[in-house]
Design a protein around this motif. Structure first.
Motif, PDB file in Angstrom:
ATOM      1  N   VAL A  17       0.805  -1.065  -0.320  1.00 31.72           N
ATOM      2  CA  VAL A  17      -0.066  -0.380  -0.197  1.00 31.72           C
ATOM      3  C   VAL A  17       1.097   1.382  -0.080  1.00 31.72           C
ATOM      4  O   VAL A  17       1.856   1.458   0.854  1.00 31.72           O
ATOM      5  CB  VAL A  17      -1.101  -0.417   1.221  1.00 31.72           C
ATOM      6  N   GLU A  18       0.335   1.934  -1.168  1.00 36.56           N
ATOM      7  CA  GLU A  18       2.089   3.009  -1.178  1.00 36.56           C
ATOM      8  C   GLU A  18       0.812   4.376  -1.566  1.00 36.56           C
ATOM      9  O   GLU A  18      -0.140   4.466  -2.378  1.00 36.56           O
ATOM     10  CB  GLU A  18       2.335   2.650  -2.054  1.00 36.56           C
ATOM     11  N   ALA A  19       0.876   5.098  -0.840  1.00 33.67           N
ATOM     12  CA  ALA A  19       0.536   6.681  -0.511  1.00 33.67           C
ATOM     13  C   ALA A  19       1.692   7.099  -0.658  1.00 33.67           C
ATOM     14  O   ALA A  19       2.823   7.406  -0.347  1.00 33.67           O
ATOM     15  CB  ALA A  19      -0.179   6.923   1.271  1.00 33.67           C
ATOM     16  N   ARG A  20       0.863   8.754  -1.279  1.00 35.36           N
ATOM     17  CA  ARG A  20       1.890  10.017  -2.097  1.00 35.36           C
ATOM     18  C   ARG A  20       1.097  11.237  -1.929  1.00 35.36           C
ATOM     19  O   ARG A  20      -0.413  11.338  -1.929  1.00 35.36           O
ATOM     20  CB  ARG A  20       2.189   9.731  -3.244  1.00 35.36           C
ATOM     21  N   VAL A  21       1.528  11.802  -1.142  1.00 37.54           N
ATOM     22  CA  VAL A  21       1.044  13.661  -1.161  1.00 37.54           C
ATOM     23  C   VAL A  21       1.217  13.795  -2.558  1.00 37.54           C
ATOM     24  O   VAL A  21       2.156  14.377  -2.946  1.00 37.54           O
ATOM     25  CB  VAL A  21       1.607  14.309   0.196  1.00 37.54           C
ATOM     26  N   LEU A  22      -0.317  14.743  -2.402  1.00 35.54           N
ATOM     27  CA  LEU A  22      -0.407  15.202  -3.883  1.00 35.54           C
ATOM     28  C   LEU A  22       0.118  16.613  -3.330  1.00 35.54           C
ATOM     29  O   LEU A  22       0.915  17.426  -4.579  1.00 35.54           O
ATOM     30  CB  LEU A  22      -2.022  15.703  -4.706  1.00 35.54           C
ATOM     31  N   GLY A  23      -0.730  17.293  -2.513  1.00 35.86           N
ATOM     32  CA  GLY A  23      -0.481  18.717  -2.107  1.00 35.86           C
ATOM     33  C   GLY A  23      -1.155  18.388  -0.991  1.00 35.86           C
ATOM     34  O   GLY A  23      -2.371  18.224  -0.736  1.00 35.86           O
ATOM     35  N   ILE A  24      -0.683  19.828  -0.119  1.00 32.17           N
ATOM     36  CA  ILE A  24      -1.034  20.175   2.005  1.00 32.17           C
ATOM     37  C   ILE A  24      -1.724  21.107   1.172  1.00 32.17           C
ATOM     38  O   ILE A  24      -0.408  22.141   0.860  1.00 32.17           O
ATOM     39  CB  ILE A  24      -0.436  19.568   2.505  1.00 32.17           C
ATOM     40  N   GLY A  25      -2.788  22.265   1.336  1.00 31.37           N
ATOM     41  CA  GLY A  25      -2.581  23.588   1.269  1.00 31.37           C
ATOM     42  C   GLY A  25      -3.439  24.016   2.864  1.00 31.37           C
ATOM     43  O   GLY A  25      -2.637  23.313   3.729  1.00 31.37           O
ATOM     44  N   ASP A  26      -3.167  24.940   3.099  1.00 25.69           N
ATOM     45  CA  ASP A  26      -3.927  25.769   4.474  1.00 25.69           C
ATOM     46  C   ASP A  26      -4.950  24.906   5.434  1.00 25.69           C
ATOM     47  O   ASP A  26      -4.711  24.425   5.946  1.00 25.69           O
ATOM     48  CB  ASP A  26      -4.376  27.517   3.965  1.00 25.69           C
ATOM     49  N   LYS A  27      -5.738  24.120   4.394  1.00 27.72           N
ATOM     50  CA  LYS A  27      -7.159  24.006   5.196  1.00 27.72           C
ATOM     51  C   LYS A  27      -7.437  22.426   4.300  1.00 27.72           C
ATOM     52  O   LYS A  27      -8.365  21.768   5.189  1.00 27.72           O
ATOM     53  CB  LYS A  27      -8.287  24.589   5.005  1.00 27.72           C
ATOM     54  N   THR A  28      -7.032  21.890   3.588  1.00 31.32           N
ATOM     55  CA  THR A  28      -7.192  21.247   2.663  1.00 31.32           C
ATOM     56  C   THR A  28      -5.513  20.008   1.935  1.00 31.32           C
ATOM     57  O   THR A  28      -4.361  20.611   1.694  1.00 31.32           O
ATOM     58  CB  THR A  28      -7.802  20.768   1.520  1.00 31.32           C
ATOM     59  N   GLY A  29      -5.817  18.632   2.889  1.00 29.35           N
ATOM     60  CA  GLY A  29      -4.978  17.719   1.430  1.00 29.35           C
ATOM     61  C   GLY A  29      -5.409  16.748   1.489  1.00 29.35           C
ATOM     62  O   GLY A  29      -6.259  16.894   1.158  1.00 29.35           O
ATOM     63  N   CYS A  30      -4.292  16.664  -0.129  1.00 32.09           N
ATOM     64  CA  CYS A  30      -4.705  15.901  -1.351  1.00 32.09           C
ATOM     65  C   CYS A  30      -4.276  13.953  -1.337  1.00 32.09           C
ATOM     66  O   CYS A  30      -2.691  15.053  -1.461  1.00 32.09           O
ATOM     67  CB  CYS A  30      -5.587  16.141  -2.534  1.00 32.09           C
ATOM     68  N   VAL A  31      -4.478  12.954  -1.032  1.00 29.25           N
ATOM     69  CA  VAL A  31      -3.257  12.285  -1.384  1.00 29.25           C
ATOM     70  C   VAL A  31      -4.141  11.177  -2.388  1.00 29.25           C
ATOM     71  O   VAL A  31      -4.413  10.537  -2.936  1.00 29.25           O
ATOM     72  CB  VAL A  31      -3.004  11.321  -0.036  1.00 29.25           C
ATOM     73  N   THR A  32      -3.132  10.707  -2.859  1.00 27.75           N
ATOM     74  CA  THR A  32      -2.921   9.209  -4.348  1.00 27.75           C
ATOM     75  C   THR A  32      -2.796   7.278  -2.791  1.00 27.75           C
ATOM     76  O   THR A  32      -1.249   7.881  -2.301  1.00 27.75           O
ATOM     77  CB  THR A  32      -3.019   8.948  -5.144  1.00 27.75           C
ATOM     78  N   VAL A  33      -3.335   6.942  -2.662  1.00 32.93           N
ATOM     79  CA  VAL A  33      -3.023   5.574  -2.889  1.00 32.93           C
ATOM     80  C   VAL A  33      -3.033   5.075  -3.576  1.00 32.93           C
ATOM     81  O   VAL A  33      -4.423   4.104  -4.132  1.00 32.93           O
ATOM     82  CB  VAL A  33      -4.223   4.928  -1.091  1.00 32.93           C
ATOM     83  N   GLU A  34      -1.902   3.844  -4.147  1.00 33.07           N
ATOM     84  CA  GLU A  34      -1.927   2.700  -4.465  1.00 33.07           C
ATOM     85  C   GLU A  34      -1.922   1.180  -3.759  1.00 33.07           C
ATOM     86  O   GLU A  34      -1.360   1.035  -3.484  1.00 33.07           O
ATOM     87  CB  GLU A  34      -1.078   2.573  -5.807  1.00 33.07           C
ATOM     88  N   VAL A  35      -3.096   0.225  -3.924  1.00 27.99           N
ATOM     89  CA  VAL A  35      -2.972  -0.858  -3.240  1.00 27.99           C
ATOM     90  C   VAL A  35      -1.815  -2.145  -4.687  1.00 27.99           C
ATOM     91  O   VAL A  35      -2.966  -1.979  -6.192  1.00 27.99           O
ATOM     92  CB  VAL A  35      -4.302  -1.545  -2.783  1.00 27.99           C
ATOM     93  N   ARG A  36      -0.953  -2.679  -4.323  1.00 25.22           N
ATOM     94  CA  ARG A  36      -1.073  -3.644  -5.282  1.00 25.22           C
ATOM     95  C   ARG A  36      -0.408  -4.815  -4.929  1.00 25.22           C
ATOM     96  O   ARG A  36      -0.164  -5.268  -3.430  1.00 25.22           O
ATOM     97  CB  ARG A  36       0.260  -2.587  -6.709  1.00 25.22           C
TER      98      ARG A  36
END
Length: 151
Positions: free
Chosen positions: A108-127
Motif C-alpha cells: 500500500v503506497e500513499a503519496r501526497v499530491l498537495g497540502i494547503g492551509d485547510k485541505t490536503g489530497c493524497v493518492t493511495v495505490e494497492v498492489r
C-alpha cells in the motif's frame, strides 16, 4: 529510519496510539500492517491479507477492507507532507482493478499530491507485492484545519 523520517514515524505512532489503538474495527482490519518506507510525501506499507478479510466464497479481499487501508494509510501519509494533523475525510474514492487473496502479500503506497492551509489530497495505490500489479487506486481528500467540535 533516517533523520526526519524517524520524527515522522514517531508522530505516526503517537497518532495511531491516540486515534486507532483501541478501536476494535481498526485492529481487526489492519492488524499486521507494516511500514516499509517513509519519505517526505510518501509512505509505503506491506500487508499479508488475512483470511478474515476475504470472502469465504471467492477467497478475495473485501472491498471494504481495501477502502479501510486507503483511508488509514492515506491519513498517515499526511504527516509526511508536514501537516501536524491528519484532519477529517472530505472525500475518498477507490477504483477496484483486481483482488488480493487470503495469505497474499500486498503493498500500500500513499503519496501526497498537495497540502494547503485547510485541505490536503493524497493518492493511495494497492498492489501485489510480488508482481506490482495494481489492485486498487484511491484518492483521499482531507480537511486539515484545527477546529474543535461544537457537539
Amino acid at each position: 529510519l533516517e533523520g526526519g523520517s524517524k520524527d515522522v514515524y514517531e508522530a505516526m505512532q503517537r497518532w495511531h496510539n491516540r486515534s486507532l489503538g483501541h478501536r476494535l474495527y481498526d485492529a481487526f482490519t489492519v492488524a499486521g500492517l507494516r511500514v516499509e518506507a517513509i519519505e517526505p510525501g510518501r509512505l509505503l506499507c506491506s500487508f499479508m491479507v488475512p483470511p478474515r478479510l476475504t470472502s469465504s466464497a471467492s477467497n478475495r479481499m473485501h472491498g471494504g477492507a481495501v477502502a479501510s487501508l486507503v483511508d488509514l494509510v492515506g491519513s498517515a501519509v499526511i504527516f509526511t507532507g508536514g501537516s501536524p494533523v491528519t484532519g477529517v475525510s472530505l472525500d475518498i474514492t477507490v477504483s477496484y482493478l483486481g483482488a488480493a487473496h487470503a495469505n497474499e502479500e500486498i503493498e500500500v503506497e500513499a503519496r501526497v499530491l498537495g497540502i494547503g492551509d485547510k485541505t490536503g489530497c493524497v493518492t493511495v495505490e494497492v498492489r501485489r507485492k510480488d508482481t506490482g500489479q495494481v489492485l486498487a487506486h484511491g484518492r483521499h481528500t482531507k480537511y486539515l484545519a484545527n477546529v474543535s467540535s461544537k457537539l
